[in-house]
Each structure stands twice: as C-alpha cells, then as structure tokens.
Design an enzyme around this catalytic site. Structure first.
Site, PDB file in Angstrom:
ATOM      1  N   GLU A 451       0.807  -1.226   0.000  1.00 12.67           N
ATOM      2  CA  GLU A 451       0.000   0.000   0.000  1.00 12.67           C
ATOM      3  C   GLU A 451       0.841   1.279   0.000  1.00 12.67           C
ATOM      4  O   GLU A 451       0.405   2.329   0.481  1.00 12.67           O
ATOM      5  CB  GLU A 451      -0.966   0.017   1.188  1.00 12.67           C
ATOM      6  CG  GLU A 451      -2.027  -1.072   1.120  1.00 12.67           C
ATOM      7  CD  GLU A 451      -3.069  -0.958   2.217  1.00 12.67           C
ATOM      8  OE1 GLU A 451      -2.785  -0.283   3.242  1.00 12.67           O
ATOM      9  OE2 GLU A 451      -4.159  -1.525   2.083  1.00 12.67           O
ATOM     10  N   GLU A 514      -6.773  -7.567  -1.134  1.00 13.60           N
ATOM     11  CA  GLU A 514      -7.413  -7.344   0.165  1.00 13.60           C
ATOM     12  C   GLU A 514      -8.821  -6.789  -0.067  1.00 13.60           C
ATOM     13  O   GLU A 514      -9.028  -5.963  -0.957  1.00 13.60           O
ATOM     14  CB  GLU A 514      -6.625  -6.352   1.039  1.00 13.60           C
ATOM     15  CG  GLU A 514      -5.303  -6.854   1.569  1.00 13.60           C
ATOM     16  CD  GLU A 514      -4.631  -5.842   2.497  1.00 13.60           C
ATOM     17  OE1 GLU A 514      -5.354  -5.036   3.153  1.00 13.60           O
ATOM     18  OE2 GLU A 514      -3.397  -5.845   2.563  1.00 13.60           O
TER      19      GLU A 514
END
Length: 805
Positions: A451, A514
């Site tokens: 991320e 995710e």
C-alpha cells in the site's frame, strides 16, 4: 566427537551439545535451510536448545568468562516476553536483549568451515563469537548468516552471543511510519550451525522447463562457495532428479573452480545484496539440464514433489551434498486470469499474519504448518498471501505439500524510507527470492511495499532484482484502491480494493489482494446479524470476482485476527478482521470460503446461524448456510415428529455469479413452541441426500472431547501442536455416523523435561443462550461447539518422542 570433559560423544549426545547450518554472501544469502542431516563433507544440526536469555543485558554478557547460570534458560523459537493475547502495551517487547549459547565444536570440524544461520530474529541482530564482534544484520523476516571459522577457539569451546534490538527502528523495514501489525521480538525462528568443506554447495535453483510438453526437463543452477585461493583439484557435479528413492535422471558435469566470494564483516553483505544483479559475480558456478520423462505435474489436488540432489566431487571424491524439493508446474497470470498447467483457475484465498496469542511470532514448524492446513482444508483456499513479509519456511513447505498457492512479499507497510532504508528492502527481495525460489507453491513475488505510493527508481530496482534472480515467476506489488492508476512496473497489477461495488480491472493481469477486513471488523462474540453480514460481504466480493475473467481472483483480508498498534483495530491491540479469530476459531465467513470447494474435495454444509430460539434480536428468522450442494432441507424434530421448516436452492438472486452461492431461508414463521426441537439439515445433490447434520435444541452439552491435531510430538522442548477442545454432536455423512470436531482452541503441548499445566476455561455451548456471558469476549458461538478449555502444557518425555492417544 569430544564433549567438554574430553570424553567421546555419540551422535545423539552431540546433537544435544552443539549444532550446525549456515551461509551468507550476496546471491546465495538466503539459502534453504534443512533439518538435522549429515552428508559427505557436511553436517547440519539445529542449535535451538541450551540458550540463555537476558531481557536486560548484563555487563560483559558477550564474554566467554561471564557466568550465565543466573540467566533464563530458553528454547528456540523464543519470544522476548510473554504477553496477554490482547490489551497489552506493545512497548513491553520493544527493548534490546541478549542471548548466548555455548558451542562445543568437535575435532572433526578441523580443516572445515563453520557458519551460523539465523532464520529470523526481530529486528536487528549484532552477533559475537567468543566476544569478537562479527557483524550486525538489519531485518526481522529474512535469514542471515555469519562465518565463524576464523574466530573459533582451538579448544573447541566457544560462545555464540548476540544483542537483539526489538525496538521499532525507523531505518529498517517495515518501520519509519505507522504499521498495522506488531513485530514482537526475540530469536523467533530456528538457528543452526553448518560444518562444510572449504568449497561447498551454497544454494541450488531448480527451474522446471516445458512441463506441459512431451519432453519436460529441469534446469539446475548450482552456487558454490570457496574461501581465499586454495589448491583445488578437478571439480565435478553429480546431479540427480529423484522420485522418492528412485533416480529418474542423472548427469555428471565437470566444472571450473568457483570465484572467491568473501563473507564480509558487519552488514557489508547486506549492502552488496542491495546492488543490482551482476552476472560476473552473481551467476551460478554451473548450470545443469536433466531430462525428466514421464513426470507428474504439481497440481492443487495432487501436489507431486520431486527432489533435486547435487553432489560436489573433487578428483572424483564426494566432498559435499545438498538437495531441494521441487514440483513441475507452469503458473502464470494471463489476460484471461491465472493459469496453472494450462488451465484457468479462479483464485480465492486469504491473507495471513504469522502472529499467535501469548508468544507473538515464536511458533515452531508444526504450528506453522498447521496454519497452512487450516487455510487449505478448513477454509478450502487455493491461495494465501504472506502479508506483509516472508514467512516461515515451514509454512511454505506445507503449502508445497498440500497444494496451496502463495503470493510472497517483502516486509513493509505503506512507508518508503530513505536510500539506506530502500537498500535494505532491495536486499530483502534478494534474500526472499533466493530462499524460496524452489517452492512450487510460490507463484508471485511481491516486490512493492504494501500500500505504498509510487516510487519509480525504488520499484524499478526491486522489480529488476526479482526478475534477474528468477525468470520463471512474475512480479506484483500491492497498492491501494485509491491508487488504481498507479504506475505498473511489475507483471501483475495487484491491488487492495475495499470498496463495493468493486473497481473494474484496469489492467489485463489483475488480482485483488485485500477486501472487507477493516471495513467490517467482526468478533466471534458479535451478534448473529453482524456475523451474517460479515459472511455476505465476503461472498459478494467473490461473486463480483466471478463475473469477469479478467479478475484473476481475490485474497480476502484476512485469515486470522491479529495483534496491532493502538491506533488500529479495536483499541485492545487486536484487529478483528479475520474470518477466524486469533485462536484460529472460525467465524461464519470462514464457512463461506470452505463452501467454494470442489465437490470431489469435500461436500460442505456449514450453517452460519445458531440454533437457539432467540439468538437474533427478536426471534430466529434468517437461516444462512454455506454449502456446495444443490438443495438444502431443514427439519425440526421433537416429540410430535418431524416438521419441515425450509427447503430450496442457493440464493442466486443475490449471488448470480458464484458457482456455489450461499443459501438463505426466512424461517421465523415456521419456528414456534410447537415445532421447536432438534434441527436436522440435509444437503442434496441430484435429489439425493449426500450430507446431513443434526443440532440439539435443548441447549445442553452431551459430551466433551479433546482432539489433538497431531498424535505424536518431538520431546525437544520446542515442538508444539494445537488441540481442539469441545463437545461433539453426531453428524451423518452419506448415511455414516461420525463425530464432528469442534473447531475451537486451544490446547498447546510443548514437551520438555519440565512438567507444568495450566488451563483457562473459555467458550460455552452456542446453544446454551441463557448462560451467555458477554464478559468473555472470546466466547465461541460456532454451530458445532460447546464450552471449551484452552490449555498450555509441558510434559516430561519418557522417550525422545511423546505419543498421545
């Protein structure tokens, strides 16, 4: 071999007194570690016992003359402090500690080289031998080694010691910014010594080629290590491909002496590991090709493994030998999805953190492997992501053995540090790939910090390193859903998309890594309505993924609840994001993943509701079940007979694209005082009952059972297994009555010379609603459970192995 008193030692006693395994140096830095073995020229032995630990290092702790008898005796894997499973201050494990161990090096090691290998120490390790500083390694998730040879005492008596810095150092990934997980501390993975000849096999990279053709082969790169120039005879390599004990291919190749690769002091090896791949220094000493006729492919349902064995000979005399397990398979992400051996496979899996209650990350092989089995068999996943760091080799070994695909990534979480920090991350790519490049389960290298924002120069380096070291696997790098227009340097666009509806694929090779997770945290004690919604949110994502072949699939966040910092999660140092809790107790959402199983793997019928009159806010109304059958029939049974309360097919209106959608029944008007009783649920395929489950309506426990995952333990003080405790209900599958294991924790046995036992009562019957106690925030309300006891035990071994029946 001689002991401290100069007496002869047999091998068993030598194993207890000392040990060996190691390696280091640029490309070969992350060699694959083996169990205790002896082969021509080398001895590999673990040194996980006999350590002394000081949470506050005394002065002169690294001196061989220091009296360490007052220090705590520990066995590896070891966490630097025991913690509650929740509600603790993470500062408690953030300190610098010291560990030391006596090494009695046998006379047979004279003339050979001795290394020490650490598989994982959190977070920075400064290593000493006999008080001499060997170097410092920065990083907690990748292996490292130091050569001991030049510093060994001629007496054979030596002291290995280290300072372990478990603070959150901003110069080492994953730290520098906020991190949504805890790293804990200590020597939490295994350590070993390796005694090897002057020239030895450092690493092996076996690449299967043309596995789908009529002439498959395996290309083997062999990396050798040699010290400063020595006289070398004629060198050759004997390469074998084995199926069990059967040699199916063989080649003997004459080779040139390898170049000298120095083993550098301090962290110079890490600095070299961050340099770009250099063919002159990083190339293997030899490459060998073996034809492999009539091989069996490595498949998800039949993960066939072979062994590549390499023997090094000098003047036709064997001087060293090593081996690696491999599998023949072709795995690639295509514009039509992920392809395994020429067939498109829709990926469905979960992200895994490697943390456990009380001990942080310090769990041995058996428990690491059990997590893989939980994912593959209890959740029927076909892929796992090692979020957000390389995980135990034992976990990956199990993935190879049971057919669980792996996305493995480097340590990090959102933050990118300065150039020195980035160098450590690039070296992490090198070590991760070189350790795990033979695992057939690994299909994708994660070469971005999870991320993180784009960083062209940094990610050009990590991507180039992954590709240079391993041409057989693609690379990916996880970015956020908000960064959907991120620069793509990798082969596969991997993204965490927590939104719904989900974003459409923006690249031909697209994998969602995710979803759900923090957007809907759920505890095992939450009301049924919330747990039901948790399941639905996972199901609707997979329904969307099934709607478009350009979605390669999805990896849900996450498998197990995990410990985190105070500014994340529920405020008690736990993120309740898993489909199972931190004790590996399933929530209803875990049953949805299980229901995606092929029918030839398992017929699944998992109710996601609790059979109790008033388990919902008013009265029981919604009956949600996860199954891969055609039809479900629900009956209540009481003194007045059987009462049909529901029958029908899956909910294709809500989940039109899933192969096996969940079943939803509204039964509120069918359940009354007159019809209440035991519940029987039948699953039918083609009109025939293929599975049946029965649940008591009385709310009374019938039996209590203790069902260990394993029946045998190694009495080395480190081996553990998890046992499941709880009541059982009768389950009929295809007409055969059998007992159903309660999927509830934990009894962990760790046999050693000591005998202790403590237990903590937790969980009670999900049916016994009148006794529900909201104070017990880990109560298990799953459909087949009762109250449970979680115990830790140490048992005194009578024999080297302890058997439980």
């Amino acid at each position: 071999m001689l002991n401290d008193e100069g007496q002869l030692m047999d091998r068993r006693r030598f194993l207890k007194a000392t040990s060996s395994v190691a390696a280091s140096s640029v490309i070969k830095k992350a060699r694959a570690y083996a169990a205790s073995t002896t082969s021509p020229g080398r001895t590999i032995l673990p040194i996980n016992r006999g350590w002394r630990f000081a949470a506050t290092p005394p002065e002169n702790v690294h001196s061989p003359d220091f009296d360490d008898s007052p220090l705590e005796h520990v066995i590896l894997p070891h966490t630097n402090t025991k913690l509650p499973w929740h509600g603790f201050d993470d500062q408690r494990y953030q300190f610098i500690s010291a560990d030391r161990r006596r090494l009695n090096i046998p006379a047979s090691a004279k003339g050979k080289r001795v290394f020490v290998d650490f598989e994982g120490v959190m977070l920075a390790s400064t290593v000493y031998l006999n008080g001499t500083h060997l170097g410092t390694y920065r990083g907690g998730y990748t292996p490292f080694s130091f050569e001991l040879t030049q510093h060994l005492s001629p007496s054979g008596r030596n002291l290995l010691s280290l300072d372990v810095d478990s603070t959150e150092r901003k110069d080492i990934p994953p730290f520098g910014g906020e991190v949504d997980y805890l790293t804990f501390g200590g020597i939490y993975r295994e350590v070993a010594l390796r005694v090897v000849p002057q020239i030895f096999i450092e690493n092996i990279h076996a690449r299967t080629v043309n596995g789908l053709s009529s002439s498959p082969s395996v290309e083997i790169d062999v990396y050798l290590d040699r010290p400063e120039p020595i006289t070398v005879g004629k060198l050759s390599l004997r390469a074998e491909l084995r199926d069990g004990d059967t040699v199916i291919a063989l080649d003997i190749t004459v080779i040139k002496p390898p170049i000298v690769r120095p083993h550098n002091p301090a962290d110079a090896d890490q600095a070299l590991g961050a340099l770009a791949y250099n063919l002159a220094t990083d190339a293997p000493a030899a490459s060998i090709s073996l034809a492999a006729p009539n091989i069996t492919l490595w498949e998800l349902k039949n993960p066939k493994l072979y062994t590549v064995s390499i023997e090094l000979l000098e003047d036709n005399r064997p001087i060293d030998k090593d081996s690696r397990r491999i599998g023949f398979r072709e795995a690639t992400f295509t514009d039509q999805g992920f392809s395994l051996n020429g067939k498109v496979v829709k990926l469905h899996g979960l992200d895994r953190h490697q943390s456990f209650p009380w001990v942080g990350q310090a769990m041995p092989a058996r428990v690491q492997k059990q997590d893989a089995k939980i994912l593959r068999y209890d959740c029927r996943c076909n892929i796992v992501r090692t979020s957000h760091y390389p995980q135990s080799r034992h976990f990956l070994d199990a993935c190879d053995e049971i057919g669980l695909l792996v996305l493995e990534e480097i340590p990090g979480w959102q933050h990118i540090g300065d150039l020195a920090w980035q160098d450590v991350a690039v070296d992490n790519v090198r070590r991760m790939v070189c350790r795990d490049w033979n695992h057939p389960s690994v299909i994708l290298w994660g070469v971005r910090i999870n991320e993180s924002p784009d960083s062209h120069e940094f990610y050009a380096r990590t991507n180039a390193m992954g590709h240079a070291l391993d041409v057989t696997r693609q690379t990916g790098g996880i970015r956020t859903g908000e960064n959907i227009n991120s620069e793509l340097l990798e082969d596969v666009f991997t993204v965490n998309d927590f939104g719904f509806p989900m974003k459409k694929p923006t690249h031909p090779r697209y994998l969602n890594t995710e979803f759900v997770g923090h957007t809907f945290p759920t505890k095992t004690i939450d009301a049924y309505e919330r747990q039901r919604e948790h399941l639905v949110r996972h199901a609707r994502v997979h329904d969307t993924l099934a709607s478009d072949p350009q979605y390669a699939g999805g990896i849900g966040w996450c498998a197990f609840d995990y410990n985190t910092h105070n500014n994340f999660g529920a405020g008690d140092r736990v993120c309740y994001h898993g489909v199972m809790d931190i004790f590996r107790t399933p929530k209803p959402a875990a049953a949805f993943y299980k229901s995606m199983a092929d029918r030839d793997e398992e017929i699944v019928l998992e109710p996601a509701f609790f059979w109790a009159r008033n388990d919902e806010s008013t009265n029981i109304d919604h009956a949600l079940a996860s199954s891969n059958v055609d039809t479900i029939r629900m009956m209540t049974i009481n003194g007045q007979g059987e009462h049909l309360i529901a029958e029908g097919g899956p909910n294709r209106e809500q989940f039109p694209h899933l192969r096996y959608p969940s079943f939803t029944f509204l039964i509120g008007d069918k359940v009354s005082r007159q019809t209440w009783g035991d519940l029987r649920i039948d699953g039918l395929i083609d009109g025939k009952v293929v599975i049946s489950k029965k649940y008591s309506g009385a709310g009374a426990d019938k039996a209590f059972t203790l069902l260990p995952d394993e029946t045998e333990l190694t009495a080395d003080g480190a081996d553990q297994f998890v046992s499941f405790c709880g009541s059982t209900t009768n389950t009929a599958i295809s007409g055969t009555s059998q007992r159903t294991r309660s999927p509830s924790p934990w009894m962990v046995l760790r046999p050693s010379s000591a005998t202790t036992l403590w237990s903590h009562r937790r969980h009670r019957s999900h049916m016994d609603t009148n006794n529900r106690d909201s104070r017990h925030d880990q109560a298990n309300w799953q459909t087949s459970s009762a109250w449970h006891r979680k115990s830790y035990a140490q048992i005194s071994p009578v024999n080297p192995r302890t058997r439980l029946r």
